[in-house]
Every structure is written in C-alpha cells, then in structure tokens.
Enzyme design. Structure first.
Site, mmCIF file in Angstrom:
data_model
loop_
_atom_site.group_PDB
_atom_site.id
_atom_site.type_symbol
_atom_site.label_atom_id
_atom_site.label_comp_id
_atom_site.label_asym_id
_atom_site.label_seq_id
_atom_site.Cartn_x
_atom_site.Cartn_y
_atom_site.Cartn_z
ATOM 1 N N ASP A 89 2.417 -26.644 21.914
ATOM 2 C CA ASP A 89 2.504 -26.497 23.047
ATOM 3 C C ASP A 89 3.057 -25.249 23.649
ATOM 4 O OD1 ASP A 89 2.271 -29.195 22.763
ATOM 5 O OD2 ASP A 89 3.438 -29.861 24.595
ATOM 6 N N LYS A 153 -1.062 -27.949 30.666
ATOM 7 C CA LYS A 153 0.065 -28.559 30.593
ATOM 8 C C LYS A 153 0.713 -27.986 31.904
ATOM 9 C CE LYS A 153 4.453 -29.594 28.296
ATOM 10 N NZ LYS A 153 5.036 -29.278 26.857
ATOM 11 N N LYS A 182 -1.752 -32.437 30.532
ATOM 12 C CA LYS A 182 -0.273 -32.908 30.030
ATOM 13 C C LYS A 182 0.613 -32.461 31.132
ATOM 14 C CE LYS A 182 3.558 -32.827 26.787
ATOM 15 N NZ LYS A 182 3.992 -32.330 25.423
#
Length: 224
Positions: A89, A153, A182
C-alpha cells in the site's frame, strides 16, 4: 455477503508492538480477513505467524505523507516483499500532485509497480482522497487506471478526512472495471462498511475489523 473477506485488518500506529501484531494475526486467521496490514518492521513476524493461512500480508510504503523519493519507495517495497509481504500500500507523492506534476506520479508508480510485479505481488496506490478535489481524484483514477495498478486506495487514515461514500463512488465511476478500490480511514461500523462496499469498494482497511464483523453477525445473517 461475507464482509470479513473484504477487510484488511490493520494496525499502523507508531506505537504498535509485538503483542498487537500477534493479536492482529490471530484475529485475522479466526475471522478469515483478506489481509493484515502491518508496519514494515513487523512484516517478517506477521508472515511467520500466518504462514499456514490464506490471509495475505500487506504493508505500507512512503507512509503516511508520501513525499519520500520514488527510489526510496521502490527500495522499501522491495525489502518488504523480501520479508514476506504480499501486498504493498503505497502513498503517492501528494506534493507532486498538488503541483500538477502528473509526469512524476506516473514515473513513481511505474517504478514501484515494476518492483511489485517482479514478485507477483499486489500494488495499492493511496491517493489520500480527503485532501484532493474531485478533479484531482478523477485525474488520479485516469493515471493509475492506465498503468494497471491493482487497487486505488482512498486514504492513509492519518489525514483529517478518511473514506467517504462520495469519493468511492467517484473513483468507481472513473476507474476501469478491472481496477479495484480500497476504502480506508474512519471505518468503524458494519453499516458504514456495507455502504462503502455498495458504493464500489472491494477492500476495506480498518482497525475495527472484529467489531465490524460482530456487528454483521448481530444482524442475524447466516452468511458470515
């Protein structure tokens, strides 16, 4: 719907200790969350703890502000993957975005994506949607969608504004169907989690995963 399968069970506070990681991994295996998301320092230990499980290991790169050098982020990602991470991430360079330097963002993401793809791993780009205008979110979706990252995300959880239904809906509208979303930041209840999924989120990053799942089972559903 098995909401646990959407959740990245997360502990990213700077004060996270070994016991926190052990508890996180035990809960992830018990509830069968999609992944645990831990600080890079704990990747190797988390991988050892859940090695017999289908739960994935996620960690963060360039976290939480995103303004480190692309080469440093690539090195971070490479080291995390060598320690056992399955998913990265990465916070993109928000400073570059605010200066309209999309060429830098493309180069940065391509650099990290190359490292991640060599290991057959997953890349999620954190855009920090709460700090962006709608136009900037749309530009990010166009850029990262064209590069073929795995997820875009919403948030780190460290900005004042985390995941919102509006941001997820805007992202889903402007991302290719094969690019997942996400949502993270401020997801504390089953109701909000379900709303985000209905809006288009494929994964939820939250530290309240157990409470969310318990809220789900308390509705009387037999699909847990």
């Amino acid at each position: 719907m098995n909401i646990a399968s959407f959740i990245d069970h997360t502990a990213l506070k700077p004060t996270t200790d070994v016991k926190d990681v052990q508890k996180l991994c035990a809960e992830a295996m018990e509830y069968q969350f999609a992944a645990v998301c831990v600080p890079p320092f704990y990747v190797k230990q988390a991988a050892q703890l859940i090695q017999s499980s289908s739960v994935k290991i996620a960690t963060v790169v360039g976290f939480p502000f995103g303004y480190t050098y692309a080469t440093v982020k690539a090195a971070e990602a490479g080291e995390a993957l060598s320690q056992g991470a399955d998913e990265i991430d990465m916070v993109h360079n928000i400073a570059a975005l605010k200066n309209g330097n999309y060429a830098y963002l493309e180069k940065e993401a391509s650099c990290i994506l190359s490292v991640v793809r060599k290991k057959g791993a997953v890349l999620k780009i954190i855009i920090e949607s709460g700090l962006l205008t709608d136009e900037e979110i749309v530009r990010c979706c166009a850029l990262y969608g064209s590069l073929g990252v795995d997820f875009v995300k919403t948030s780190t959880g460290y900005a004042e504004k985390g995941a919102t239904l509006e941001a997820v809906q805007l992202m889903r509208l402007n991302l290719p169907s094969n690019i997942k979303i996400k949502a993270s930041g401020g997801i504390k209840t089953f109701d909000f989690a379900q709303q985000l999924i209905n809006a288009g989120a494929n994964r939820l990053g939250c530290s309240a995963g157990v409470a969310i799942v318990k809220g789900y089972t308390e509705t009387g559903s037999d699909n847990y």
